[in-house]
Design a protein around this motif. Structure first.
Motif, PDB file in Angstrom:
ATOM      1  N   MET A   1      -5.285  -3.753   9.900  1.00 44.24           N
ATOM      2  CA  MET A   1      -4.967  -1.945  10.207  1.00 44.24           C
ATOM      3  C   MET A   1      -5.784  -0.932   9.694  1.00 44.24           C
ATOM      4  O   MET A   1      -5.173  -1.093   8.278  1.00 44.24           O
ATOM      5  CB  MET A   1      -3.705  -1.526  10.425  1.00 44.24           C
ATOM      6  CG  MET A   1      -3.459  -0.469  11.020  1.00 44.24           C
ATOM      7  SD  MET A   1      -1.530   0.443  10.924  1.00 44.24           S
ATOM      8  CE  MET A   1      -1.172  -0.612  12.534  1.00 44.24           C
ATOM      9  N   ILE A   2      -6.658  -0.265   9.658  1.00 49.53           N
ATOM     10  CA  ILE A   2      -7.576   0.791   9.253  1.00 49.53           C
ATOM     11  C   ILE A   2      -6.885   1.835   9.994  1.00 49.53           C
ATOM     12  O   ILE A   2      -7.497   2.041  10.846  1.00 49.53           O
ATOM     13  CB  ILE A   2      -9.011   0.185   9.342  1.00 49.53           C
ATOM     14  CG1 ILE A   2      -9.035  -1.291   8.487  1.00 49.53           C
ATOM     15  CG2 ILE A   2     -10.021   1.176   8.570  1.00 49.53           C
ATOM     16  CD1 ILE A   2     -11.116  -1.048   9.186  1.00 49.53           C
ATOM     17  N   ARG A   3      -6.883   2.914   8.805  1.00 51.30           N
ATOM     18  CA  ARG A   3      -7.124   3.705   8.661  1.00 51.30           C
ATOM     19  C   ARG A   3      -7.328   4.971   8.478  1.00 51.30           C
ATOM     20  O   ARG A   3      -7.908   4.809   7.368  1.00 51.30           O
ATOM     21  CB  ARG A   3      -4.719   4.402   8.397  1.00 51.30           C
ATOM     22  CG  ARG A   3      -3.931   3.262   9.418  1.00 51.30           C
ATOM     23  CD  ARG A   3      -2.177   3.223   8.745  1.00 51.30           C
ATOM     24  NE  ARG A   3      -2.609   2.733   8.202  1.00 51.30           N
ATOM     25  CZ  ARG A   3      -1.539   2.610   6.814  1.00 51.30           C
ATOM     26  NH1 ARG A   3      -0.361   3.746   6.661  1.00 51.30           N
ATOM     27  NH2 ARG A   3      -1.817   2.123   6.274  1.00 51.30           N
ATOM     28  N   ASN A   4      -7.777   6.393   8.922  1.00 47.47           N
ATOM     29  CA  ASN A   4      -8.544   6.842   8.315  1.00 47.47           C
ATOM     30  C   ASN A   4      -7.247   8.846   8.447  1.00 47.47           C
ATOM     31  O   ASN A   4      -6.932   8.773   9.006  1.00 47.47           O
ATOM     32  CB  ASN A   4      -9.729   7.847   8.652  1.00 47.47           C
ATOM     33  CG  ASN A   4     -10.708   6.187   8.894  1.00 47.47           C
ATOM     34  OD1 ASN A   4     -11.158   6.029   7.841  1.00 47.47           O
ATOM     35  ND2 ASN A   4     -10.743   5.859  10.016  1.00 47.47           N
ATOM     36  N   VAL A   5      -7.195   8.771   6.893  1.00 43.92           N
ATOM     37  CA  VAL A   5      -6.652  10.045   6.792  1.00 43.92           C
ATOM     38  C   VAL A   5      -7.063  11.235   5.533  1.00 43.92           C
ATOM     39  O   VAL A   5      -8.644  10.949   5.023  1.00 43.92           O
ATOM     40  CB  VAL A   5      -5.198  10.219   6.151  1.00 43.92           C
ATOM     41  CG1 VAL A   5      -4.580   8.738   6.048  1.00 43.92           C
ATOM     42  CG2 VAL A   5      -5.362   9.623   4.126  1.00 43.92           C
TER      43      VAL A   5
ATOM     44  N   ALA B   1      -0.980   6.591  -2.094  1.00 44.02           N
ATOM     45  CA  ALA B   1       0.237   5.973  -2.517  1.00 44.02           C
ATOM     46  C   ALA B   1      -0.424   5.142  -3.361  1.00 44.02           C
ATOM     47  O   ALA B   1      -1.368   4.580  -3.116  1.00 44.02           O
ATOM     48  CB  ALA B   1       1.433   5.632  -1.917  1.00 44.02           C
ATOM     49  N   GLN B   2      -0.355   5.102  -4.320  1.00 42.16           N
ATOM     50  CA  GLN B   2      -0.739   4.314  -5.813  1.00 42.16           C
ATOM     51  C   GLN B   2      -1.108   2.847  -5.519  1.00 42.16           C
ATOM     52  O   GLN B   2      -1.872   2.728  -5.275  1.00 42.16           O
ATOM     53  CB  GLN B   2      -0.547   4.307  -6.852  1.00 42.16           C
ATOM     54  CG  GLN B   2      -0.289   3.074  -7.637  1.00 42.16           C
ATOM     55  CD  GLN B   2       0.193   3.742  -9.410  1.00 42.16           C
ATOM     56  OE1 GLN B   2       1.154   2.830  -8.876  1.00 42.16           O
ATOM     57  NE2 GLN B   2      -0.355   3.733 -10.023  1.00 42.16           N
ATOM     58  N   LYS B   3      -0.053   2.030  -4.689  1.00 42.95           N
ATOM     59  CA  LYS B   3      -0.468   0.567  -4.085  1.00 42.95           C
ATOM     60  C   LYS B   3      -0.973   0.594  -2.664  1.00 42.95           C
ATOM     61  O   LYS B   3      -1.088  -0.495  -1.835  1.00 42.95           O
ATOM     62  CB  LYS B   3       1.089  -0.092  -4.154  1.00 42.95           C
ATOM     63  CG  LYS B   3       1.444   0.223  -5.266  1.00 42.95           C
ATOM     64  CD  LYS B   3       2.680  -0.559  -5.383  1.00 42.95           C
ATOM     65  CE  LYS B   3       4.232  -0.842  -6.472  1.00 42.95           C
ATOM     66  NZ  LYS B   3       5.379  -1.750  -6.642  1.00 42.95           N
TER      67      LYS B   3
ATOM     68  N   ASP C   1      -7.015   0.229   4.728  1.00 42.68           N
ATOM     69  CA  ASP C   1      -6.466  -0.898   5.363  1.00 42.68           C
ATOM     70  C   ASP C   1      -5.572  -1.934   4.444  1.00 42.68           C
ATOM     71  O   ASP C   1      -5.148  -2.349   3.734  1.00 42.68           O
ATOM     72  CB  ASP C   1      -7.873  -1.815   4.559  1.00 42.68           C
ATOM     73  CG  ASP C   1      -8.332  -2.810   5.345  1.00 42.68           C
ATOM     74  OD1 ASP C   1      -7.994  -3.046   6.843  1.00 42.68           O
ATOM     75  OD2 ASP C   1      -9.278  -4.015   5.377  1.00 42.68           O
ATOM     76  N   GLY C   2      -4.531  -2.161   5.592  1.00 45.38           N
ATOM     77  CA  GLY C   2      -3.190  -2.855   5.477  1.00 45.38           C
ATOM     78  C   GLY C   2      -2.493  -2.020   5.968  1.00 45.38           C
ATOM     79  O   GLY C   2      -2.086  -0.863   5.965  1.00 45.38           O
ATOM     80  N   GLN C   3      -0.996  -2.449   5.595  1.00 42.50           N
ATOM     81  CA  GLN C   3      -0.388  -2.287   6.116  1.00 42.50           C
ATOM     82  C   GLN C   3       0.582  -1.699   4.841  1.00 42.50           C
ATOM     83  O   GLN C   3       0.702  -2.042   3.725  1.00 42.50           O
ATOM     84  CB  GLN C   3       0.782  -2.810   6.776  1.00 42.50           C
ATOM     85  CG  GLN C   3       0.865  -3.156   8.167  1.00 42.50           C
ATOM     86  CD  GLN C   3       1.374  -4.036   8.536  1.00 42.50           C
ATOM     87  OE1 GLN C   3       1.752  -4.959   8.722  1.00 42.50           O
ATOM     88  NE2 GLN C   3       2.621  -2.531   9.433  1.00 42.50           N
ATOM     89  N   ALA C   4       1.592  -0.175   5.050  1.00 43.58           N
ATOM     90  CA  ALA C   4       1.774   0.137   3.889  1.00 43.58           C
ATOM     91  C   ALA C   4       3.520  -0.963   2.843  1.00 43.58           C
ATOM     92  O   ALA C   4       4.046  -1.061   4.265  1.00 43.58           O
ATOM     93  CB  ALA C   4       2.630   1.349   3.412  1.00 43.58           C
TER      94      ALA C   4
END
Length: 108
Positions: free
Chosen positions: A1-5, A26-28, A77-80
């Motif tokens: 999943m790609i997210r733009n903030v 966040a750092q991770k 890119d990816g999930q938290a």
């Protein structure tokens, strides 16, 4: 999943100010790209980055009077990752503050 903030803040600083921004991913986070630009009257400001015990990235800076522009953009890119919550976290993060009057929040 790609997210733009992204976020953009324009501030009029009235005098010497110490600030802490909580605006970055966040750092991770799995960052594909990231940009944080801060300027005061057109002059670039480089903040000090701090990381709290949960991996939140904070940016501390100082500024004198003038027009400050803060721009942040990132592609993730990816999930938290899930975060483990302990009883102390529930006390610290759910108590009322001047920013979030949690005792007055009600379910919808």
């Amino acid at each position: 999943m790609i997210r733009n903030v992204s976020a953009r803040l324009e501030l009029e600083i009235q005098g010497h100010t110490n600030m802490v921004l909580s605006i970055a991913a966040a750092q991770k986070s799995q960052l594909s790209s990231e940009r944080l630009d801060i300027s005061l009257d057109g002059r670039s400001i480089t903040p000090e980055e701090l990381v709290d015990r949960h991996g939140s990235r904070l940016h501390q800076l100082q500024g004198d009077h003038g027009r400050m522009v803060i721009e942040y953009a990132a592609q993730l890119d990816g999930q938290a990752e899930s975060v483990e919550v302990d009883p102390l976290d529930l006390i610290v993060y759910l108590r009322p503050s001047r920013y979030c009057e949690s005792d007055s929040l009600l379910p919808t």
